[in-house]
Design a protein around this motif. Structure first.
Motif, PDB file in Angstrom:
ATOM      1  N   ALA A   1       0.872  -1.179   0.000  1.00 33.58           N
ATOM      2  CA  ALA A   1       0.000   0.000   0.000  1.00 33.58           C
ATOM      3  C   ALA A   1       0.906   1.224   0.000  1.00 33.58           C
ATOM      4  O   ALA A   1       1.728   1.392   0.910  1.00 33.58           O
ATOM      5  CB  ALA A   1      -0.922   0.028   1.219  1.00 33.58           C
ATOM      6  N   GLN A   2       0.773   2.051  -1.033  1.00 34.40           N
ATOM      7  CA  GLN A   2       1.588   3.249  -1.178  1.00 34.40           C
ATOM      8  C   GLN A   2       3.072   2.870  -1.079  1.00 34.40           C
ATOM      9  O   GLN A   2       3.554   2.060  -1.861  1.00 34.40           O
ATOM     10  CB  GLN A   2       1.162   4.288  -0.155  1.00 34.40           C
ATOM     11  N   SER A   3       3.801   3.404  -0.106  1.00 36.31           N
ATOM     12  CA  SER A   3       5.233   3.102  -0.013  1.00 36.31           C
ATOM     13  C   SER A   3       5.539   1.998   0.993  1.00 36.31           C
ATOM     14  O   SER A   3       6.706   1.747   1.319  1.00 36.31           O
ATOM     15  CB  SER A   3       6.013   4.363   0.380  1.00 36.31           C
ATOM     16  N   LEU A   4       4.505   1.311   1.479  1.00 34.81           N
ATOM     17  CA  LEU A   4       4.682   0.239   2.457  1.00 34.81           C
ATOM     18  C   LEU A   4       4.538  -1.126   1.800  1.00 34.81           C
ATOM     19  O   LEU A   4       3.552  -1.385   1.105  1.00 34.81           O
ATOM     20  CB  LEU A   4       3.630   0.381   3.571  1.00 34.81           C
ATOM     21  N   MET A   5       5.520  -1.999   2.018  1.00 34.45           N
ATOM     22  CA  MET A   5       5.411  -3.394   1.607  1.00 34.45           C
ATOM     23  C   MET A   5       5.687  -4.276   2.818  1.00 34.45           C
ATOM     24  O   MET A   5       6.678  -4.087   3.525  1.00 34.45           O
ATOM     25  CB  MET A   5       6.388  -3.744   0.482  1.00 34.45           C
ATOM     26  N   VAL A   6       4.793  -5.221   3.064  1.00 33.04           N
ATOM     27  CA  VAL A   6       4.915  -6.135   4.196  1.00 33.04           C
ATOM     28  C   VAL A   6       4.958  -7.555   3.652  1.00 33.04           C
ATOM     29  O   VAL A   6       4.129  -7.936   2.823  1.00 33.04           O
ATOM     30  CB  VAL A   6       3.750  -5.970   5.186  1.00 33.04           C
ATOM     31  N   VAL A   7       5.945  -8.330   4.128  1.00 31.04           N
ATOM     32  CA  VAL A   7       6.151  -9.690   3.647  1.00 31.04           C
ATOM     33  C   VAL A   7       6.047 -10.651   4.816  1.00 31.04           C
ATOM     34  O   VAL A   7       6.786 -10.536   5.799  1.00 31.04           O
ATOM     35  CB  VAL A   7       7.532  -9.837   2.971  1.00 31.04           C
ATOM     36  N   GLY A   8       5.119 -11.594   4.733  1.00 29.33           N
ATOM     37  CA  GLY A   8       4.987 -12.633   5.748  1.00 29.33           C
ATOM     38  C   GLY A   8       5.782 -13.853   5.320  1.00 29.33           C
ATOM     39  O   GLY A   8       5.574 -14.393   4.231  1.00 29.33           O
ATOM     40  N   LEU A   9       6.698 -14.281   6.177  1.00 30.60           N
ATOM     41  CA  LEU A   9       7.608 -15.370   5.856  1.00 30.60           C
ATOM     42  C   LEU A   9       7.312 -16.612   6.684  1.00 30.60           C
ATOM     43  O   LEU A   9       6.577 -16.565   7.672  1.00 30.60           O
ATOM     44  CB  LEU A   9       9.054 -14.922   6.126  1.00 30.60           C
ATOM     45  N   ALA A  10       7.922 -17.702   6.276  1.00 28.22           N
ATOM     46  CA  ALA A  10       7.910 -18.908   7.100  1.00 28.22           C
ATOM     47  C   ALA A  10       8.588 -18.608   8.439  1.00 28.22           C
ATOM     48  O   ALA A  10       9.310 -17.613   8.578  1.00 28.22           O
ATOM     49  CB  ALA A  10       8.629 -20.040   6.378  1.00 28.22           C
ATOM     50  N   GLU A  11       8.330 -19.480   9.417  1.00 26.94           N
ATOM     51  CA  GLU A  11       8.888 -19.324  10.764  1.00 26.94           C
ATOM     52  C   GLU A  11       8.414 -18.047  11.441  1.00 26.94           C
ATOM     53  O   GLU A  11       9.105 -17.470  12.280  1.00 26.94           O
ATOM     54  CB  GLU A  11      10.423 -19.375  10.739  1.00 26.94           C
ATOM     55  N   LYS A  12       7.241 -17.568  11.037  1.00 29.66           N
ATOM     56  CA  LYS A  12       6.541 -16.460  11.696  1.00 29.66           C
ATOM     57  C   LYS A  12       7.315 -15.143  11.674  1.00 29.66           C
ATOM     58  O   LYS A  12       7.128 -14.292  12.534  1.00 29.66           O
ATOM     59  CB  LYS A  12       6.188 -16.844  13.144  1.00 29.66           C
ATOM     60  N   GLN A  13       8.160 -14.968  10.668  1.00 29.07           N
ATOM     61  CA  GLN A  13       8.883 -13.707  10.530  1.00 29.07           C
ATOM     62  C   GLN A  13       8.115 -12.756   9.612  1.00 29.07           C
ATOM     63  O   GLN A  13       7.485 -13.190   8.641  1.00 29.07           O
ATOM     64  CB  GLN A  13      10.283 -13.943   9.970  1.00 29.07           C
ATOM     65  N   ILE A  14       8.180 -11.476   9.910  1.00 28.56           N
ATOM     66  CA  ILE A  14       7.571 -10.453   9.065  1.00 28.56           C
ATOM     67  C   ILE A  14       8.628  -9.408   8.747  1.00 28.56           C
ATOM     68  O   ILE A  14       9.286  -8.879   9.659  1.00 28.56           O
ATOM     69  CB  ILE A  14       6.365  -9.800   9.759  1.00 28.56           C
ATOM     70  N   GLU A  15       8.811  -9.141   7.464  1.00 28.17           N
ATOM     71  CA  GLU A  15       9.796  -8.152   7.048  1.00 28.17           C
ATOM     72  C   GLU A  15       9.082  -7.001   6.358  1.00 28.17           C
ATOM     73  O   GLU A  15       8.168  -7.206   5.544  1.00 28.17           O
ATOM     74  CB  GLU A  15      10.864  -8.782   6.166  1.00 28.17           C
ATOM     75  N   ILE A  16       9.453  -5.782   6.718  1.00 31.98           N
ATOM     76  CA  ILE A  16       8.801  -4.568   6.233  1.00 31.98           C
ATOM     77  C   ILE A  16       9.790  -3.796   5.370  1.00 31.98           C
ATOM     78  O   ILE A  16      10.949  -3.608   5.759  1.00 31.98           O
ATOM     79  CB  ILE A  16       8.326  -3.707   7.421  1.00 31.98           C
ATOM     80  N   VAL A  17       9.324  -3.365   4.198  1.00 32.44           N
ATOM     81  CA  VAL A  17      10.160  -2.628   3.256  1.00 32.44           C
ATOM     82  C   VAL A  17       9.531  -1.265   3.011  1.00 32.44           C
ATOM     83  O   VAL A  17       8.325  -1.167   2.736  1.00 32.44           O
ATOM     84  CB  VAL A  17      10.306  -3.390   1.924  1.00 32.44           C
ATOM     85  N   ASN A  18      10.344  -0.223   3.119  1.00 32.25           N
ATOM     86  CA  ASN A  18       9.935   1.118   2.712  1.00 32.25           C
ATOM     87  C   ASN A  18      10.305   1.254   1.237  1.00 32.25           C
ATOM     88  O   ASN A  18      11.482   1.218   0.873  1.00 32.25           O
ATOM     89  CB  ASN A  18      10.659   2.168   3.554  1.00 32.25           C
ATOM     90  N   LEU A  19       9.310   1.408   0.367  1.00 39.87           N
ATOM     91  CA  LEU A  19       9.572   1.400  -1.065  1.00 39.87           C
ATOM     92  C   LEU A  19      10.328   2.630  -1.545  1.00 39.87           C
ATOM     93  O   LEU A  19      10.716   2.700  -2.714  1.00 39.87           O
ATOM     94  CB  LEU A  19       8.263   1.228  -1.833  1.00 39.87           C
ATOM     95  N   ALA A  20      10.566   3.584  -0.663  1.00 34.90           N
ATOM     96  CA  ALA A  20      11.496   4.665  -1.000  1.00 34.90           C
ATOM     97  C   ALA A  20      12.921   4.119  -1.076  1.00 34.90           C
ATOM     98  O   ALA A  20      13.787   4.722  -1.722  1.00 34.90           O
ATOM     99  CB  ALA A  20      11.413   5.782   0.035  1.00 34.90           C
ATOM    100  N   ASN A  21      13.138   2.970  -0.421  1.00 34.02           N
ATOM    101  CA  ASN A  21      14.436   2.288  -0.463  1.00 34.02           C
ATOM    102  C   ASN A  21      14.166   0.790  -0.613  1.00 34.02           C
ATOM    103  O   ASN A  21      14.335   0.011   0.335  1.00 34.02           O
ATOM    104  CB  ASN A  21      15.239   2.571   0.813  1.00 34.02           C
ATOM    105  N   PRO A  22      13.708   0.343  -1.801  1.00 34.16           N
ATOM    106  CA  PRO A  22      13.159  -1.005  -1.953  1.00 34.16           C
ATOM    107  C   PRO A  22      14.171  -2.138  -1.881  1.00 34.16           C
ATOM    108  O   PRO A  22      13.766  -3.291  -1.755  1.00 34.16           O
ATOM    109  CB  PRO A  22      12.518  -0.951  -3.349  1.00 34.16           C
ATOM    110  N   THR A  23      15.471  -1.842  -1.931  1.00 35.92           N
ATOM    111  CA  THR A  23      16.465  -2.915  -1.907  1.00 35.92           C
ATOM    112  C   THR A  23      17.000  -3.197  -0.513  1.00 35.92           C
ATOM    113  O   THR A  23      17.989  -3.903  -0.354  1.00 35.92           O
ATOM    114  CB  THR A  23      17.630  -2.580  -2.851  1.00 35.92           C
ATOM    115  N   ALA A  24      16.337  -2.656   0.507  1.00 38.49           N
ATOM    116  CA  ALA A  24      16.769  -2.894   1.892  1.00 38.49           C
ATOM    117  C   ALA A  24      15.571  -3.234   2.762  1.00 38.49           C
ATOM    118  O   ALA A  24      14.462  -2.729   2.543  1.00 38.49           O
ATOM    119  CB  ALA A  24      17.483  -1.662   2.450  1.00 38.49           C
ATOM    120  N   ILE A  25      15.793  -4.111   3.723  1.00 38.97           N
ATOM    121  CA  ILE A  25      14.762  -4.411   4.722  1.00 38.97           C
ATOM    122  C   ILE A  25      14.754  -3.268   5.732  1.00 38.97           C
ATOM    123  O   ILE A  25      15.771  -2.963   6.356  1.00 38.97           O
ATOM    124  CB  ILE A  25      15.039  -5.740   5.437  1.00 38.97           C
TER     125      ILE A  25
END
Length: 367
Positions: free
Chosen positions: A174-198
């Motif tokens: 949504a907009q500049s927010l990307m949220v990724v749900g991973l195995a092992e109950k991890q969640i990683e959030i990406v700011n799309l202003a800097n999409p190549t970094a967690i």
């Protein structure tokens, strides 16, 4: 927080007893010519009344929905394996899908041609379009190979690859927010202003495996659903962390013998899908118990609960103005292959939304 505003938030007999919160499915309309195998994902265009449906039968089907709710198949294209995710481009001219064949394909509605536009080393579990603040629209694909890849659809190679700590089970943007749900109950959030970094990695606020993450429309946070009948509301800004909470849903207490020490037996079901209303910001949950519910996260209140549709619900979506809520009915594999059978229903239903179903209730001020 166990329940919304004191409501049980449970499906089954306890929820059905609350007549004021009981929704009506009698006006729902079945989509014509549904897939031949389980539905994995559905997505409405943001520009027109077209619905894309991804299936385990290796196809993506595109339907046009009329003002009366009737539907007609407009196009279909193939993958070489089950299709796991489908999404529309922002301008509504293209559909992108990813699947177990490790590829993402793009279907151009004007030309009627589908082409492969992305590839991973393992199945692609999710795909979304992103709009970086200072760039053109791009495709992002998330895979079981523990990576995100960014694609400029005019090029064959990915623009960038972001390595992750685990397999991708779900992602949303949504907009500049990307949220990724991973195995092992991890969640990683990406700011799309800097999409190549967690930007931030957090453990899921829920104790069991993540099934779905969905961003708030205003990008201030996201909702998480797990296999253990719980949903969590999570804000990104730590200053709003006091607003985070979780609640039980998609559970039923069957009539019969109680469990140990007199505790009631409770059947717990997976939360498979969470969709936000595009206008009101309220949201739906749907699960393996075959029910869906509408909620107001700000008021911590369930707006409506609906009776069982007699089959698990693997995917849901609101149309562009929130007047239609689509939900798929098909086997979601939550009980393994032994529970699937040729008689299991495979449908996509269109539910017309009335204001009192998804619109937040007015706040009554105490004198």
């Amino acid at each position: 927080m166990a329940f919304f505003g004191g409501n049980t938030a449970q499906s089954g007999p306890s929820a059905a007893a609350n007549a004021n919160n009981q929704g009506d499915l009698s006006k729902d309309i079945e989509l014509s010519s549904p897939p031949e195998d389980s539905v994995s994902d559905i997505s409405f265009s943001s520009q027109s009344e077209h619905l894309a449906v991804a299936s385990w039968d290796k196809k993506v089907r595109i339907y046009e929905i009329s003002d009366t709710g009737s539907s007609v198949g407009k196009a279909a294209y193939d993958h070489e394996g089950p299709v796991l995710s489908v999404v529309w481009s922002k301008d509504g001219s293209k559909v992108i899908s990813g699947g177990a064949d490790k590829a993402a394909r793009m279907y151009d509605l004007q030309s009627g041609v589908s082409t492969q536009v992305a590839v991973h080393d393992q199945p692609i579990r999710a795909c979304r379009f992103i709009q970086p603040p200072n760039g053109a629209e791009m495709l992002v694909t998330g895979s079981w190979d523990k990576s995100l890849k960014y694609w400029d659809l005019r090029q064959q190679a990915p623009v960038a690859t972001l390595q992750l700590s685990e397999r991708v089970y779900t992602l949303d943007v949504a907009q500049s927010l990307m949220v990724v749900g991973l195995a092992e109950k991890q969640i990683e959030i990406v700011n799309l202003a800097n999409p190549t970094a967690i930007w931030k990695t957090i453990p899921s606020p829920l104790k069991w495996q993540t099934r779905v993450v969905t961003c708030f429309p205003d990008a201030s946070g996201f909702a998480v659903g797990s296999i253990e009948g719980r949903c969590a509301i999570q804000y990104v800004d730590e200053k709003q962390s006091n607003m985070n909470f979780s609640f039980k849903c998609h559970r039923e207490t069957p009539v019969g013998p109680v469990g140990p020490v007199g505790t009631p037996n409770v059947n717990v079901f997976s939360v498979n899908a969470i969709s936000f209303h595009p206008t009101y910001g309220t949201f739906s949950t749907a699960g393996s118990d075959g029910t869906f519910h509408f909620w107001d996260k700000d008021a911590k209140h369930r707006l409506k609960g609906y009776p069982s549709v007699n089959g698990t619900i693997p995917a849901t979506a609101f149309n562009r103005n929130g007047s239609i809520f689509a939900y798929a009915i098909s086997y979601d594999w939550s009980k393994g292959h032994q529970s699937n059978n040729p008689q299991y229903p495979i449908k996509v239903m269109l539910h017309p939304i009335k204001d009192d179903e998804a619109k937040p209730k007015p706040v009554v001020k105490k004198r």
